[in-house]
Enzyme design. Structure first.
Site, PDB file in Angstrom:
ATOM      1  N   SER A 143       0.848  -1.192   0.000  1.00 18.38           N
ATOM      2  CA  SER A 143       0.000   0.000   0.000  1.00 18.38           C
ATOM      3  C   SER A 143       0.881   1.238   0.000  1.00 18.38           C
ATOM      4  O   SER A 143       1.964   1.242   0.602  1.00 18.38           O
ATOM      5  CB  SER A 143      -0.897   0.031   1.242  1.00 18.38           C
ATOM      6  OG  SER A 143      -1.560   1.278   1.362  1.00 18.38           O
ATOM      7  N   TYR A 156      -2.731  -0.311   9.899  1.00 17.94           N
ATOM      8  CA  TYR A 156      -2.629  -0.734   8.500  1.00 17.94           C
ATOM      9  C   TYR A 156      -1.302  -0.269   7.898  1.00 17.94           C
ATOM     10  O   TYR A 156      -0.554  -1.063   7.312  1.00 17.94           O
ATOM     11  CB  TYR A 156      -3.802  -0.153   7.720  1.00 17.94           C
ATOM     12  CG  TYR A 156      -3.836  -0.528   6.254  1.00 17.94           C
ATOM     13  CD1 TYR A 156      -4.238  -1.792   5.854  1.00 17.94           C
ATOM     14  CD2 TYR A 156      -3.482   0.402   5.283  1.00 17.94           C
ATOM     15  CE1 TYR A 156      -4.286  -2.139   4.511  1.00 17.94           C
ATOM     16  CE2 TYR A 156      -3.522   0.072   3.933  1.00 17.94           C
ATOM     17  CZ  TYR A 156      -3.929  -1.194   3.555  1.00 17.94           C
ATOM     18  OH  TYR A 156      -3.967  -1.535   2.218  1.00 17.94           O
TER      19      TYR A 156
END
Length: 260
Positions: A143, A156
């Site tokens: 990501s 995250y």
């Protein structure tokens, strides 16, 4: 690693005859990756926390990547019944949001268990076998949050950053065995995970235009990525056209991080 190692001998981006294992293949980016590789001739085995009895273009086997023993058993089964895994693509991931100081222990631990430890489990199991054969390609979908801080996404972002460094270390260790290890790091992509963040009518527009309140710039290209945009990047890095690329992190985010 020669141009046609483990593949169809074309030296291009076809995957004819290769076995590809894709985690998180039941939906979103994982499903797009599995479908694209299958369409280019790979013998794809998908796996997901939610398996599927309907095979379609590829089977989706039930697998919890946080369970190292289950991962090892599935990889052994695939190698026995389908063939040696030539391509591993790690897509399985979870998103647990909330301010850093308000995160519950289970949200933090679950984020790392899936996003980081799950990748470790699959890479360890498949990588050992690839090393013995002297060929293979591993691509992990990370990501852009691993490189740029995001409010409300500490678990995250931290888990994806840890995974990015693990992939670089793994790539360094496996390079001498002819195995390439790379990352594809998407930004906002039209998936169920992304849409779960859109809690009001203006949420999508704030992603596109930027949101000063959350210290977030917009997307210069002015569009949300489609899962196939990410899948195409994965296929490139997994295939022979990228045969001299390893330990690379390819951002697919429309310029959203300004490559900070």
């Amino acid at each position: 690693m020669t141009a046609d190692a483990g593949g169809d001998g074309s030296g291009g981006d076809g995957f004819g005859g290769r076995v590809a294992l894709v985690t998180g293949a039941a939906q979103g980016i994982g499903a797009a990756v599995a479908a694209l590789l299958a369409g280019r001739g790979a013998r794809v085995v998908g796996c997901d926390l939610r398996g599927s009895d309907t095979e379609g273009a590829f089977p989706v086997k039930e697998l919890d990547v946080t369970d190292g023993a289950a991962v090892e058993a599935l990889v052994a089964e695939v190698e026995r019944t389908v063939g040696p895994v030539d391509v591993l693509v790690n897509v399985a991931g979870v998103l647990r949001v909330g301010p850093a100081l308000e995160l519950a222990d289970d949200a933090w631990q679950h984020s790392f268990a899936v996003n980081t430890t799950g990748v470790f489990h699959t890479c360890r199991s498949v990588g050992r076998r690839m090393a013995g054969r002297g060929r293979g390609s591993i691509v992990t979908v990370g990501s852009n949050a691993a490189g740029v801080p995001r409010t409300g996404m500490a678990a995250y972002a931290a888990s994806k950053a840890a995974t990015a460094m693990f992939m670089r270390c793994l790539g360094l260790e496996l390079a001498a065995s002819g195995i390439r290890c790379n990352l594809v790091s998407p930004g906002s992509t039209d998936t169920a995970m992304q849409r779960s963040l859109w809690t009001d009518p203006g949420a999508e527009q704030r992603v596109l235009a930027g949101d000063p309140a959350s210290y977030r710039v917009g997307i210069p290209l002015g569009r949300i990525a489609d899962p196939v945009d990410v899948a195409e990047a994965v296929a490139f890095l997994a295939g022979d056209r990228a045969r001299h690329i390893t330990m690379h992190d390819l951002y697919v985010d429309g310029g959203a991080t300004l490559r900070a």
